[in-house]
Motif scaffolding. Structure first.
Motif, PDB file in Angstrom:
ATOM      1  N   ALA A 278      16.536  71.609  29.207  1.00 50.02           N
ATOM      2  CA  ALA A 278      17.803  70.935  29.478  1.00 50.02           C
ATOM      3  C   ALA A 278      18.597  70.729  28.187  1.00 50.02           C
ATOM      4  N   ALA A 279      17.910  70.433  27.087  1.00 48.14           N
ATOM      5  CA  ALA A 279      18.594  70.261  25.804  1.00 48.14           C
ATOM      6  C   ALA A 279      19.232  71.560  25.335  1.00 48.14           C
ATOM      7  N   VAL A 280      18.547  72.697  25.542  1.00 46.72           N
ATOM      8  CA  VAL A 280      19.122  73.991  25.162  1.00 46.72           C
ATOM      9  C   VAL A 280      20.427  74.238  25.915  1.00 46.72           C
ATOM     10  N   TYR A 281      20.429  73.945  27.202  1.00 44.22           N
ATOM     11  CA  TYR A 281      21.639  74.175  27.995  1.00 44.22           C
ATOM     12  C   TYR A 281      22.734  73.173  27.642  1.00 44.22           C
ATOM     13  N   THR A 282      22.348  71.944  27.313  1.00 38.62           N
ATOM     14  CA  THR A 282      23.355  70.964  26.911  1.00 38.62           C
ATOM     15  C   THR A 282      24.037  71.384  25.621  1.00 38.62           C
ATOM     16  N   VAL A 283      23.233  71.789  24.633  1.00 37.58           N
ATOM     17  CA  VAL A 283      23.805  72.251  23.367  1.00 37.58           C
ATOM     18  C   VAL A 283      24.651  73.507  23.593  1.00 37.58           C
ATOM     19  N   GLY A 284      24.162  74.424  24.435  1.00 39.24           N
ATOM     20  CA  GLY A 284      24.913  75.639  24.712  1.00 39.24           C
ATOM     21  C   GLY A 284      26.260  75.360  25.347  1.00 39.24           C
ATOM     22  N   GLN A 285      26.306  74.420  26.292  1.00 37.17           N
ATOM     23  CA  GLN A 285      27.574  74.094  26.932  1.00 37.17           C
ATOM     24  C   GLN A 285      28.546  73.455  25.954  1.00 37.17           C
ATOM     25  N   VAL A 286      28.041  72.575  25.089  1.00 30.05           N
ATOM     26  CA  VAL A 286      28.905  71.941  24.097  1.00 30.05           C
ATOM     27  C   VAL A 286      29.449  72.975  23.114  1.00 30.05           C
ATOM     28  N   VAL A 287      28.575  73.865  22.636  1.00 26.74           N
ATOM     29  CA  VAL A 287      29.002  74.896  21.695  1.00 26.74           C
ATOM     30  C   VAL A 287      30.002  75.841  22.343  1.00 26.74           C
ATOM     31  N   GLU A 288      29.753  76.208  23.598  1.00 26.55           N
ATOM     32  CA  GLU A 288      30.675  77.108  24.297  1.00 26.55           C
ATOM     33  C   GLU A 288      32.040  76.469  24.494  1.00 26.55           C
ATOM     34  N   SER A 289      32.062  75.221  24.958  1.00 31.76           N
ATOM     35  CA  SER A 289      33.330  74.576  25.292  1.00 31.76           C
ATOM     36  C   SER A 289      34.132  74.189  24.059  1.00 31.76           C
ATOM     37  N   MET A 290      33.434  73.748  23.005  1.00 28.44           N
ATOM     38  CA  MET A 290      34.128  73.210  21.849  1.00 28.44           C
ATOM     39  C   MET A 290      34.346  74.218  20.724  1.00 28.44           C
ATOM     40  N   TYR A 291      33.576  75.307  20.708  1.00 31.72           N
ATOM     41  CA  TYR A 291      33.702  76.238  19.583  1.00 31.72           C
ATOM     42  C   TYR A 291      33.836  77.696  20.021  1.00 31.72           C
ATOM     43  N   VAL A 292      32.846  78.207  20.781  1.00 36.01           N
ATOM     44  CA  VAL A 292      32.798  79.649  21.044  1.00 36.01           C
ATOM     45  C   VAL A 292      34.029  80.108  21.810  1.00 36.01           C
ATOM     46  N   THR A 293      34.281  79.494  22.995  1.00 32.08           N
ATOM     47  CA  THR A 293      35.425  79.928  23.795  1.00 32.08           C
ATOM     48  C   THR A 293      36.759  79.672  23.098  1.00 32.08           C
ATOM     49  N   PRO A 294      37.002  78.471  22.542  1.00 29.24           N
ATOM     50  CA  PRO A 294      38.288  78.287  21.853  1.00 29.24           C
ATOM     51  C   PRO A 294      38.481  79.197  20.649  1.00 29.24           C
ATOM     52  N   ARG A 295      37.397  79.431  19.864  1.00 28.70           N
ATOM     53  CA  ARG A 295      37.549  80.204  18.635  1.00 28.70           C
ATOM     54  C   ARG A 295      37.562  81.713  18.886  1.00 28.70           C
ATOM     55  N   LEU A 296      36.587  82.199  19.646  1.00 29.53           N
ATOM     56  CA  LEU A 296      36.467  83.643  19.830  1.00 29.53           C
ATOM     57  C   LEU A 296      37.406  84.171  20.902  1.00 29.53           C
ATOM     58  N   LEU A 297      37.795  83.318  21.841  1.00 33.40           N
ATOM     59  CA  LEU A 297      38.659  83.775  22.934  1.00 33.40           C
ATOM     60  C   LEU A 297      40.062  83.216  22.797  1.00 33.40           C
ATOM     61  N   GLY A 298      40.162  81.916  22.549  1.00 31.01           N
ATOM     62  CA  GLY A 298      41.484  81.311  22.448  1.00 31.01           C
ATOM     63  C   GLY A 298      42.299  81.865  21.298  1.00 31.01           C
ATOM     64  N   GLU A 299      41.679  82.053  20.141  1.00 30.62           N
ATOM     65  CA  GLU A 299      42.416  82.571  18.988  1.00 30.62           C
ATOM     66  C   GLU A 299      42.825  84.025  19.188  1.00 30.62           C
ATOM     67  N   ARG A 300      42.030  84.780  19.935  1.00 26.64           N
ATOM     68  CA  ARG A 300      42.369  86.183  20.161  1.00 26.64           C
ATOM     69  C   ARG A 300      43.633  86.323  21.018  1.00 26.64           C
ATOM     70  N   ILE A 301      43.832  85.415  21.965  1.00 28.05           N
ATOM     71  CA  ILE A 301      45.013  85.512  22.817  1.00 28.05           C
ATOM     72  C   ILE A 301      46.121  84.587  22.338  1.00 28.05           C
TER      73      ILE A 301
END
Length: 371
Positions: A278-301
């Motif tokens: 559960a901790a792995v998924y919690t960290v993954g969701q936080v990283v995805e929502s706060m960093y990965v998607t905004p940085r790798l996807l949001g900045e590209r578009i």
């Protein structure tokens, strides 16, 4: 009463828009596989063009592209189905054992704080036996009944899955001609502006697709490595599935979380192992929502990270699950329109009126004579 040419022009475009909206509303169920096919053809068109540039016939390139996409989808299904079919039947025996362990460790700890809490393992065991093994006939009858009630919807789903790739194949064969014929419907005086808008939109959507693939790859590696580090035996299939399924926001993460917790319950039979997964998924969701998607996807578009989060929430609130799916690509198209509208506004008389006469801030007014 006579109408001016401008009024007639506006009324004509309003009538065309109204008729188009009515047709789309009436034919929405029929148009769904064709819209899905158009999306698939748009996404696969660059691959077909690259294959065609290497002297591969277009009909063969389109077939290879559709086949590759089908194999990827089949691989995702083959990753998840064995996990479910092998582990769900074990729940009846493993979950009560886990609850026994929880009672043994948690009850004495809570008793120190004056909390009297204990899980009735026998009740849970009986409930799971009834759920899994006691009502097979009732479950089958209910399933058959639901299939009869929703037969048309089920047929429509399978029809779309079969029809969409076929339509996409034919669209890929004649994509260039279809695009040119569609552009021919645009009034000549608008073609230059519309062409520029379409080119910019195409570039933004291309960045979106590449960014989405990058996000999926990063998260697939993260979940696979994270689950492997906590000792989960099914880290590879569950981690890869979770990473690929994030293409469907929230639903992909939810399915991966359920599969990971289920595998942890059956393997570890201890609260610590389940908590680590559960901790792995919690960290993954936080990283995805706060960093990965905004940085790798949001900045590209060209979207700010806050705009990405707002787009997901706003489209989800307005259009539900479908809105979450189309939030980022729709925002990318809307971004192009906003950029063009802003540039026109900044160059308009409404914005520039009086700029030359307005004195600069802090400037000293000129005097006619000596002080």
């Amino acid at each position: 009463m006579t109408f001016t040419p401008n009024q007639i022009r506006v009324a004509s475009w309003a009538a065309i828009a109204l008729v188009s909206w009515l047709l789309l509303s009436l034919l929405a169920p029929v148009l769904m596989p064709f819209l899905l096919a158009a999306v698939l053809a748009y996404a696969l068109h660059p691959l077909v063009e690259r294959l065609h540039a290497r002297r591969i016939p277009r009909w063969l390139g389109a077939g290879l592209a559709i086949t590759m996409l089908s194999l990827v989808m089949l691989a995702v299904v083959l990753l998840i189905v064995p996990v479910i079919t092998k582990q769900v039947p074990l729940l009846r025996d493993q979950v009560p054992a886990l609850l026994d362990s929880v009672n043994t460790r948690l009850v004495p700890l809570l008793a120190r704080f004056g909390i009297d809490l204990q899980v009735d393992v026998a009740l849970v065991r009986g409930w799971m036996q009834e759920l899994i093994t006691g009502h097979e006939s009732e479950l089958i009858q209910g399933l058959l009944s639901s299939l009869r009630i929703g037969g048309s919807a089920l047929a429509a789903v399978f029809g779309n899955l079969i029809l969409a790739p076929i339509v996409a194949y034919y669209l890929l064969l004649d994509w260039a001609n279809l695009v040119e014929r569609s552009k021919g419907l645009i009034p000549p005086r608008w073609r230059a502006g519309v062409q520029g808008f379409l080119d910019e939109t195409d570039a933004v959507l291309g960045q979106y697709l590449r960014g989405q693939l990058l996000v999926m790859g990063v998260l697939a590696v993260f979940y696979t490595v994270g689950l492997a580090l906590v000792g989960l035996k099914l880290a590879l299939p569950i981690g890869v599935f979770t990473g690929l399924a994030v293409f469907i926001p929230y639903l992909g993460f939810g399915l991966g979380l359920v599969m990971g917790l289920l595998a942890a319950v059956l393997q570890f039979q201890a609260l610590l192992g389940v908590a680590l997964v559960a901790a792995v998924y919690t960290v993954g969701q936080v990283v995805e929502s706060m960093y990965v998607t905004p940085r790798l996807l949001g900045e590209r578009i060209g979207l700010h990270p806050i705009a990405v989060i707002f787009a997901l929430m706003a489209f989800g609130h307005l259009f539900g699950f479908v809105g979450v799916l189309v939030a980022l690509p729709a925002s990318a198209v809307l971004l192009v329109a906003i950029r063009r509208a802003k540039s026109r506004y900044m160059a308009s008389e409404l914005y520039l009126e009086g700029v030359a006469q307005r004195p600069a801030v802090g400037a000293v007014p000129e005097q006619d004579g000596p002080a």
